[in-house]
Design an enzyme around this catalytic site. Structure first.
Site, PDB file in Angstrom:
ATOM      1  N   CYS A   1      -5.379  35.334  17.051  1.00 25.38           N
ATOM      2  CA  CYS A   1      -6.803  34.978  16.508  1.00 25.38           C
ATOM      3  C   CYS A   1      -6.996  35.042  15.176  1.00 25.38           C
ATOM      4  CB  CYS A   1      -7.800  36.142  17.486  1.00 25.38           C
ATOM      5  SG  CYS A   1      -7.491  37.713  16.857  1.00 25.38           S
TER       6      CYS A   1
ATOM      7  N   CYS B   1     -10.250  43.303  19.596  1.00 29.93           N
ATOM      8  CA  CYS B   1     -10.634  43.757  18.143  1.00 29.93           C
ATOM      9  C   CYS B   1     -10.899  45.371  18.062  1.00 29.93           C
ATOM     10  CB  CYS B   1     -12.114  42.806  17.985  1.00 29.93           C
ATOM     11  SG  CYS B   1     -12.068  40.985  17.791  1.00 29.93           S
TER      12      CYS B   1
END
Length: 130
Positions: free
Chosen positions: A33, A109
């Site tokens: 990402c 994340c």
């Protein structure tokens, strides 16, 4: 996609920056990402007294970085004032809980935020043993 708390933290992140001459530094990234997180720690007597972050990434990456570092303010869930060993126990699940949730595709994340703290503490411990 994001709840209001995540959006508020993203719009007003805390502890942004780098601690010069940090006692511990952790840098992690997710090539899939493109998120990169750097956490620096100031440690005195094995207790974290300051934590800063720099993150290049999406809304969730910035919000989780800020929250992981904000976990350095409250003695119950936070890093500041905790011993380095207590800081190692901070989990991505705690970060997500503090943010009142993340979309499933953004949970990675919170894992990066946990890993960055752990790498910063491990860096500090390695320097102590050098």
């Amino acid at each position: 996609m994001y709840n209001q708390k995540v959006m508020d933290v993203f719009a007003n992140p805390h502890n942004v920056g780098v601690i010069e001459n940090a006692d511990g530094e952790g840098v992690v990234g997710n090539p899939t990402c493109g998120d990169i997180m750097k956490i620096t720690l100031k440690i005195e007597n094995d207790r974290i007294v300051d934590a800063k972050f720099q993150t290049f990434g999406c809304t969730a990456a910035i919000a989780t970085s800020s929250t992981a570092n904000d976990m350095s303010v409250s003695p119950e869930i936070n890093l500041l004032g905790k011993t380095v060993d207590e800081a190692l126990k901070i989990t991505n699940a705690q970060v997500v809980e503090e943010l009142e949730g993340l979309p499933p595709q953004k949970l990675h994340c919170s894992v990066l935020a946990e890993e960055a703290i752990k790498k910063a503490v491990e860096d500090y411990k390695a320097k102590q043993n050098a």
